[in-house]
Design a protein around this motif. Structure first.
Motif, mmCIF file in Angstrom:
data_model
loop_
_atom_site.group_PDB
_atom_site.id
_atom_site.type_symbol
_atom_site.label_atom_id
_atom_site.label_comp_id
_atom_site.label_asym_id
_atom_site.label_seq_id
_atom_site.Cartn_x
_atom_site.Cartn_y
_atom_site.Cartn_z
ATOM 1 N N ALA A 11 34.001 34.891 41.116
ATOM 2 C CA ALA A 11 33.927 34.375 39.039
ATOM 3 C C ALA A 11 35.918 35.016 39.308
ATOM 4 N N LEU A 12 35.937 36.784 39.683
ATOM 5 C CA LEU A 12 37.077 36.890 39.685
ATOM 6 C C LEU A 12 38.339 36.301 39.984
ATOM 7 N N ALA A 13 38.016 36.085 40.792
ATOM 8 C CA ALA A 13 39.602 34.954 41.361
ATOM 9 C C ALA A 13 39.527 33.740 40.842
ATOM 10 N N LEU A 14 38.534 33.453 39.567
ATOM 11 C CA LEU A 14 38.714 32.063 38.756
ATOM 12 C C LEU A 14 39.224 33.125 37.856
ATOM 13 N N ALA A 15 39.479 33.902 37.327
ATOM 14 C CA ALA A 15 39.671 34.874 36.477
ATOM 15 C C ALA A 15 40.647 34.936 36.829
ATOM 16 N N VAL A 16 41.302 35.661 37.360
ATOM 17 C CA VAL A 16 42.746 34.961 38.251
ATOM 18 C C VAL A 16 44.076 34.475 37.703
ATOM 19 N N THR A 143 47.052 37.914 45.766
ATOM 20 C CA THR A 143 46.618 39.351 44.907
ATOM 21 C C THR A 143 45.923 40.108 45.835
ATOM 22 N N SER A 144 45.863 41.347 45.767
ATOM 23 C CA SER A 144 45.027 42.284 45.607
ATOM 24 C C SER A 144 43.979 43.067 44.487
ATOM 25 N N LEU A 145 42.909 43.250 44.872
ATOM 26 C CA LEU A 145 41.808 42.740 43.472
ATOM 27 C C LEU A 145 41.775 44.734 43.692
ATOM 28 N N SER A 146 41.344 45.520 42.911
ATOM 29 C CA SER A 146 40.778 46.939 43.704
ATOM 30 C C SER A 146 39.961 46.555 41.631
ATOM 31 N N ARG A 147 38.863 46.846 42.217
ATOM 32 C CA ARG A 147 37.616 47.543 41.622
ATOM 33 C C ARG A 147 37.457 49.221 41.006
ATOM 34 N N ASP A 148 36.916 49.635 40.174
ATOM 35 C CA ASP A 148 36.920 51.027 39.367
ATOM 36 C C ASP A 148 36.064 51.330 40.566
ATOM 37 N N ASN A 149 35.300 51.211 41.678
ATOM 38 C CA ASN A 149 34.804 52.273 42.278
ATOM 39 C C ASN A 149 35.534 52.092 43.720
ATOM 40 N N GLY A 150 36.667 51.882 43.521
ATOM 41 C CA GLY A 150 38.125 52.258 44.985
ATOM 42 C C GLY A 150 38.073 50.965 45.654
ATOM 43 N N GLN A 151 36.851 49.967 46.063
ATOM 44 C CA GLN A 151 36.878 49.027 46.347
ATOM 45 C C GLN A 151 38.052 47.999 46.476
ATOM 46 N N SER A 152 38.598 47.469 47.446
ATOM 47 C CA SER A 152 39.785 46.102 47.052
ATOM 48 C C SER A 152 39.810 44.895 48.164
ATOM 49 N N ALA A 154 40.774 40.774 49.326
ATOM 50 C CA ALA A 154 41.679 40.011 49.330
ATOM 51 C C ALA A 154 41.817 38.916 48.924
ATOM 52 N N ILE A 155 42.874 38.413 47.384
ATOM 53 C CA ILE A 155 42.130 37.137 47.242
ATOM 54 C C ILE A 155 43.537 36.560 47.214
ATOM 55 N N GLY A 156 43.893 35.205 48.127
ATOM 56 C CA GLY A 156 44.644 34.523 48.320
ATOM 57 C C GLY A 156 44.692 33.186 47.769
ATOM 58 N N ASP A 170 43.365 26.228 46.891
ATOM 59 C CA ASP A 170 41.898 26.396 47.800
ATOM 60 C C ASP A 170 42.403 27.724 47.278
ATOM 61 N N ILE A 171 40.685 28.608 47.328
ATOM 62 C CA ILE A 171 41.084 29.973 46.434
ATOM 63 C C ILE A 171 39.676 30.836 48.002
ATOM 64 N N ASN A 172 41.252 31.757 48.350
ATOM 65 C CA ASN A 172 40.311 32.071 50.220
ATOM 66 C C ASN A 172 40.098 34.108 48.653
ATOM 67 N N VAL A 173 38.434 34.548 49.735
ATOM 68 C CA VAL A 173 37.765 35.427 49.549
ATOM 69 C C VAL A 173 37.784 36.424 50.337
#
Length: 221
Positions: A11-16, A143-152, A154-156, A170-173
């Protein structure tokens, strides 16, 4: 039951992205914008809309679905992605089946991931990397998505030029391809039943994520 990519990462990748569109390979005018710049502009647009109207969207789900359709979906090549997802079944599908499948698949993605997009948009920051040009009209945007809990994570994005614009194919999560994931699952369902049955079930909302708990607790592969 189809097991969708339940983690909110997609979902975040779609928002990206915020726009989909890819057709057959063709000679096209190279866009003035770089592919990462084009994707980031639409990302900022949809995230801004969610920020300004989050309460309104949460109270009126169909209105948010429409907003996603208006802003996010146009960047995806729905017919092109549907062709890749159908794989060998595309050759035997009628034009009507191809159109209905593409629409049903698009609606399934929107309905499955819109709420996760709405709930998680504030919890990530996005680091855009320089695009890797595969040829003048194709590129990979990572891209690199970093969450507020510290996890990151890779979204391509695999993109190419259609009608003078960069569009997503295509999207790679975390190295999981959206196209390949759905091709494996949906083609197994088509083989077990039929393409018309799969389309009908998608239209009726019967392909749901298998666990809402999984959706709220993303895990890196």
């Amino acid at each position: 039951m189809i097991k969708l990519l339940t983690r909110p990462l997609l979902a975040l990748a779609l928002a990206v992205t915020a726009s989909l569109g890819v057709a057959t390979a063709q000679a096209d005018t190279t866009p003035a914008q770089a592919p990462d710049v084009a994707l980031k502009a639409t990302t900022d647009q949809i995230r801004g809309m969610i920020k300004d109207h989050s309460a309104e969207y949460k109270a009126d789900q169909p209105k948010f679905y429409q907003a996603v359709n208006d802003v996010v979906v146009p960047r995806f090549d729905v017919p092109g992605i549907a062709k890749l997802v159908l794989g060998v079944n595309y050759r035997t599908a009628t034009p009507d089946q191809r159109t209905r499948f593409a629409t049903a698949f698009k609606d399934m993605l929107v309905h499955s991931y819109a709420n996760a997009m709405l709930d998680n948009y504030k919890s990530v920051s996005i680091n855009w990397m320089p695009p890797r040009m595969l040829n003048p009209t194709e590129a990979a945007v990572n891209t690199s998505l970093s969450r507020d809990n510290g996890q990151s994570y890779a979204i391509g994005f695999r993109v190419h030029v259609v009608d003078g614009e960069w569009k997503i194919l295509d999207i790679n999560v975390e190295n999981v391809s959206l196209v390949l994931n759905f091709r494996t699952q949906l083609n197994a369902e088509i083989k077990r039943t039929s393409l018309d049955d799969v389309i009908a079930r998608m239209q009726n909302g019967q392909f749901k994520s298998d666990s809402s708990a999984n959706a709220s607790q993303p895990k890196a592969n």
